[in-house]
Design a protein around this motif. Structure first.
Motif, short mmCIF file in Angstrom:
data_model
loop_
_atom_site.label_atom_id
_atom_site.label_comp_id
_atom_site.label_asym_id
_atom_site.label_seq_id
_atom_site.Cartn_x
_atom_site.Cartn_y
_atom_site.Cartn_z
N UNK A 146 0.88 -1.28 -0.14
CA UNK A 146 -0.06 -0.08 0.03
C UNK A 146 0.73 1.26 -0.02
N UNK A 147 1.84 1.36 0.93
CA UNK A 147 2.80 2.61 1.06
C UNK A 147 3.61 2.62 -0.19
N UNK A 148 4.08 1.47 -0.88
CA UNK A 148 4.87 1.45 -1.97
C UNK A 148 4.02 2.27 -3.28
N UNK A 149 2.75 1.83 -3.27
CA UNK A 149 2.03 2.71 -4.13
C UNK A 149 1.81 4.02 -3.91
N UNK A 150 1.62 4.30 -2.74
CA UNK A 150 1.29 5.59 -2.27
C UNK A 150 2.40 6.66 -2.40
N UNK A 151 3.75 6.08 -2.01
CA UNK A 151 4.76 6.98 -2.39
C UNK A 151 5.18 7.16 -3.96
N UNK A 152 4.70 5.89 -4.64
CA UNK A 152 4.95 6.05 -6.26
C UNK A 152 3.86 7.15 -6.82
N UNK A 153 2.71 7.27 -6.51
CA UNK A 153 1.77 8.08 -6.97
C UNK A 153 1.67 9.52 -6.58
#
Length: 418
Positions: free
Chosen positions: A380-387
């Motif tokens: 989840x946080x991988x995605x949040x940081x990426x977007x």
């Protein structure tokens, strides 16, 4: 005995030799009978009983065999033979009977101890044992058994009534209270833990005072055994769970959801109103299409109704990139297959800090397994940081040595400040 004496007299032996030799022969004969009876009890009777119990449809038969309950009981056979043979030796009859009786009492104590172990193991095979463990009560019963057994053994050896010894123990009650202080405290704690359902075998508990953080694997009279996640074992006094505070994670395990509570810190200088280009880009995002359309209509209606001057973005209502980002995270969690949709789910702003604006994700995974939970949270946080950059936002990070080196190598920086 008379038969042996007559045979020795016919051989022409003297009276002292006859008396001495007949006693030896009789002792050897009784010993042989005892050994033979013990062999028959163990090899034939005991084997037959084990086969009958093992073939029983009840699974507790294997536990009875494993704990050697009947094996201990077989030791009574030679003791009984010796006890009833004591009359053959009148001068030593009382001593032999006392010794045989003492041995039989000790055997019965070991048999009853094995029986308690069997009962405990049988009880552990049922699920209720995890909710209502009885090992502490079994240990109390063993203490009482050994105390009473010891009193009976002593009274048998000295030829006194056991009640006399028991009455004498009343004067030693203060000493006994001191000796068995931990056991008494453990018993009281065990009753409270069980009656209040505070801890069960299999619960994950956390008690920093004792460096305990793991699963409860055993609850005894004096201690609660915890296997920590680093595979070490921590022994906690039972009464400590009553007198001190601890955290029990059973509620989380039963609920079927494990909480995710973590924040991403947004660089406040990257927060701004959305431009038309940004809005057009946001409308292409699957999770935001309906939200952006509805929100723009709502804002337009509000601004028209209140005759807002559009020459300044400060006037009226406007979309902000951090607000749209917060809604995106919320919708992303709503559509995440590993998030429990029946539990609390919040994406909220916390008070700004020197590290930026915290956006906290508060949700629950639908898998309580530790490794799965950590994987879901990381994804989840991988995605949040990426977007985050898609929304024109920067995640806050303290300057590193690399940042400083890059800044010094920047020609514009050197030109302006050199």
């Amino acid at each position: 005995m008379d038969f042996i004496r007559n045979q020795l007299e016919q051989l022409g032996m003297s009276e002292p030799s006859i008396s001495y030799l007949s006693n030896i022969i009789m002792v050897l004969f009784i010993a042989l009978i005892s050994i033979l009876a013990n062999y028959i009890a163990k090899r034939i009777v005991l084997k037959t009983v084990h086969q009958i119990v093992s073939n029983n449809r009840f699974h507790w038969g294997h536990i009875v065999v494993q704990k050697k309950l009947f094996h201990r009981l077989s030791h009574l056979v030679p003791a009984i033979i010796i006890y009833y043979s004591a009359y053959i030796f009148p001068p030593y009859q009382a001593v032999i009977e006392k010794a045989a009786m003492t041995y039989m009492i000790i055997i019965m104590i070991t048999v009853l101890n094995a029986l308690l172990n069997v009962f405990d193991d049988i009880y552990r095979t049922y699920e209720v044992s995890k909710i209502r463990p009885i090992k502490s009560y079994i240990q109390v019963a063993k203490i009482i058994l050994f105390i009473i057994g010891g009193i009976i053994v002593i009274s048998s050896l000295i030829g006194q009534n056991p009640l006399i010894i028991l009455s004498g123990l009343g004067a030693l009650s203060a000493v006994l209270m001191l000796v068995f202080k931990d056991s008494i405290l453990g018993l009281v704690a065990g009753v409270q833990l069980s009656s209040n359902d505070m801890v069960r075998v299999g619960d994950w508990i956390e008690m920093p005072k004792y460096n305990a953080d793991g699963d409860v694997i055993d609850i005894t009279l004096n201690t609660v055994k915890v296997r920590n996640f680093d595979k070490t074992i921590t022994m906690i006094p039972s009464y400590a769970l009553i007198s001190d505070s601890f955290r029990n994670w059973r509620g989380m395990q039963v609920s079927g959801g494990r909480r995710i509570k973590r924040s991403i810190y947004i660089d406040i200088s990257s927060i701004r109103f959305c431009t038309e280009e940004m809005v057009a880009e946001f409308e292409k995002i699957h999770y935001l299409t309906d939200y952006v359309t509805t929100k723009l209509e709502e804002i337009e209606a509000y601004n028209v109704e209140h005759q807002v001057n559009r020459e300044s973005n400060v006037n009226g209502r406007q979309l902000t990139n951090v607000g749209v980002f917060r809604e995106y995270i919320h919708q992303y969690l709503r559509n995440h297959p590993k998030i429990n949709q029946d539990m609390t789910m919040i994406v909220r702003q916390l008070a700004p800090e020197d590290r930026g604006l915290p956006l906290e994700i508060y949700a629950f995974s639908n898998d309580i397994n530790w490794s799965v939970y950590e994987s879901v949270q990381a994804d989840i946080f991988d995605h949040i940081f990426a977007v985050a950059q898609t929304f024109g936002l920067r995640a806050f990070q303290n300057p590193t040595g690399h940042d400083i080196v890059q800044l010094k190598e920047d020609k514009q920086y050197v030109r302006e400040y050199s």
